[in-house]
Motif scaffolding. Structure first.
Motif, PDB file in Angstrom:
ATOM      1  N   TYR B  32      34.830  29.825  43.313  1.00  0.00           N
ATOM      2  CA  TYR B  32      34.441  30.843  42.336  1.00  0.00           C
ATOM      3  C   TYR B  32      35.613  31.024  41.406  1.00  0.00           C
ATOM      4  O   TYR B  32      36.744  31.199  41.865  1.00  0.00           O
ATOM      5  N   LEU B  34      37.204  32.551  37.550  1.00  0.00           N
ATOM      6  CA  LEU B  34      37.066  33.585  36.529  1.00  0.00           C
ATOM      7  C   LEU B  34      38.107  33.380  35.440  1.00  0.00           C
ATOM      8  O   LEU B  34      39.182  32.824  35.688  1.00  0.00           O
ATOM      9  N   SER B  49      32.839  34.047  34.257  1.00  0.00           N
ATOM     10  CA  SER B  49      33.090  33.424  35.553  1.00  0.00           C
ATOM     11  C   SER B  49      32.112  32.276  35.777  1.00  0.00           C
ATOM     12  O   SER B  49      31.139  32.114  35.038  1.00  0.00           O
ATOM     13  N   ALA B  94      37.541  32.384  46.879  1.00  0.00           N
ATOM     14  CA  ALA B  94      36.475  31.837  47.722  1.00  0.00           C
ATOM     15  C   ALA B  94      35.340  32.834  47.647  1.00  0.00           C
ATOM     16  O   ALA B  94      35.416  33.908  48.236  1.00  0.00           O
ATOM     17  N   GLY B  95      34.337  32.532  46.860  1.00  0.00           N
ATOM     18  CA  GLY B  95      33.261  33.457  46.550  1.00  0.00           C
ATOM     19  C   GLY B  95      32.689  34.125  47.779  1.00  0.00           C
ATOM     20  O   GLY B  95      32.240  33.457  48.702  1.00  0.00           O
ATOM     21  N   GLY B  96      32.718  35.442  47.762  1.00  0.00           N
ATOM     22  CA  GLY B  96      32.144  36.176  48.868  1.00  0.00           C
ATOM     23  C   GLY B  96      33.128  36.455  49.987  1.00  0.00           C
ATOM     24  O   GLY B  96      32.849  37.241  50.875  1.00  0.00           O
ATOM     25  N   THR B  97      34.305  35.834  49.932  1.00  0.00           N
ATOM     26  CA  THR B  97      35.266  36.075  51.015  1.00  0.00           C
ATOM     27  C   THR B  97      36.652  36.452  50.509  1.00  0.00           C
ATOM     28  O   THR B  97      37.502  36.829  51.289  1.00  0.00           O
ATOM     29  N   SER B  98      36.869  36.316  49.190  1.00  0.00           N
ATOM     30  CA  SER B  98      38.198  36.630  48.669  1.00  0.00           C
ATOM     31  C   SER B  98      38.466  38.128  48.698  1.00  0.00           C
ATOM     32  O   SER B  98      39.588  38.552  48.841  1.00  0.00           O
ATOM     33  N   TYR B  99      37.402  38.918  48.535  1.00  0.00           N
ATOM     34  CA  TYR B  99      37.545  40.361  48.515  1.00  0.00           C
ATOM     35  C   TYR B  99      38.662  40.807  47.573  1.00  0.00           C
ATOM     36  O   TYR B  99      39.487  41.640  47.908  1.00  0.00           O
ATOM     37  N   GLY B 100      38.648  40.240  46.378  1.00  0.00           N
ATOM     38  CA  GLY B 100      39.598  40.665  45.364  1.00  0.00           C
ATOM     39  C   GLY B 100      40.938  39.972  45.432  1.00  0.00           C
ATOM     40  O   GLY B 100      41.776  40.150  44.554  1.00  0.00           O
ATOM     41  N   LYS B 101      41.176  39.181  46.445  1.00  0.00           N
ATOM     42  CA  LYS B 101      42.465  38.496  46.557  1.00  0.00           C
ATOM     43  C   LYS B 101      42.397  37.169  45.813  1.00  0.00           C
ATOM     44  O   LYS B 101      42.326  36.103  46.392  1.00  0.00           O
ATOM     45  N   LEU B 102      42.398  37.306  44.504  1.00  0.00           N
ATOM     46  CA  LEU B 102      42.279  36.129  43.656  1.00  0.00           C
ATOM     47  C   LEU B 102      43.636  35.475  43.447  1.00  0.00           C
ATOM     48  O   LEU B 102      44.676  36.141  43.501  1.00  0.00           O
ATOM     49  N   PHE B 104      45.826  33.570  40.653  1.00  0.00           N
ATOM     50  CA  PHE B 104      45.855  33.465  39.196  1.00  0.00           C
ATOM     51  C   PHE B 104      46.782  32.341  38.736  1.00  0.00           C
ATOM     52  O   PHE B 104      47.786  32.038  39.389  1.00  0.00           O
TER      53      PHE B 104
END
Lengths: 115, 114
Positions: B32, B34, B49, B94-102, B104
């Motif tokens: 995923y 963005l 995204s 990781a779409g659905g599992t990152s929980y905002g921990k992207l 960059f």
């Protein structure tokens, strides 16, 4: 819609001084909250995240700490600032956590200069 | 180890032309992606995204292309406008599992000249 309040917008602090940056959110409950930092010439680095009151996870070892005393309040602190703590600090929350369309929504940031 | 890289620190484009910003990633778990836009002294704002099940996503003047085999994505802005001048960050999770921990990239400074 959710709103993130961060203050101050800019801060100049001497080396060795303490730090407290505050972030409060509105328009949402039980948010996952994050502190990111952008150092000069670098990308955004995740520092801390919190899934609830008093639940803090640290992503990188550093001179900073975070606390979440209330559901919608997230605080970034340091007892003694270092030159390397300079940067642009961003508070963020995630919309639709756990779904494939999750997005980070950022506050306006605090520019910290440690001299 | 930089898992998301934007190898061009800056890009200069004439108004009305196309801007192409590039991003490479190394972690195969990312599915995923963005793009965020950031003006000076402001927080980044979400732009567009794309999920790994697609190879293209379009929103007005902005189109993101994903090449999974090359682990490469790009953002196209057509036509470019002076108001598009900003720093652009790509991010991955990781779409659905990152929980905002992207994760960059370092950002690319886009300057659009009138």
């Amino acid at each position: 819609s959710q709103t993130i309040h961060q203050w101050p917008a800019t801060l100049v602090q001497p080396v060795g001084s303490p730090l407290s940056l505050e972030c409060t959110v509105e328009g949402t409950s039980n948010p996952n909250l994050y502190w990111y930092r952008q150092a000069a010439g670098r990308g955004l680095q995740l520092l801390f995240y919190s899934i609830g009151i008093d639940q803090i996870s640290s992503e990188v070892p550093q001179n900073l700490s975070a606390s979440r005393p209330q559901d919608r309040q997230f605080i970034l602190s340091s007892k003694k600032l270092l030159l390397s703590d300079s940067g642009f600090y961003l508070c963020a929350l995630v919309t639709s956590p756990g779904f494939t369309n999750e997005k980070l929504f950022f506050g306006s940031g605090t520019q910290l200069s440690v001299l | 180890d930089q898992q998301v890289k934007q190898n061009s620190p800056s890009l200069s484009v004439q108004e009305g032309r196309i801007s192409i910003l590039n991003c490479d990633y190394t972690n195969s778990m990312f599915d995923y992606f963005l793009w965020y836009k950031k003006y000076p002294a402001e927080g980044p704002t979400f732009l567009i995204s794309i999920s790994s099940i697609k190879d293209k996503n379009e929103d007005g003047r902005f189109t993101v292309f994903l090449n999974k085999s090359a682990k490469h994505l790009s953002l196209h802005i057509v036509p470019s406008q002076p108001g598009d001048s900003a720093v652009y960050f790509c991010a991955a999770g990781a779409g659905g599992t990152s929980y905002g921990k992207l994760t960059f990239g370092q950002g690319t400074i886009l300057t659009v000249h009138p």
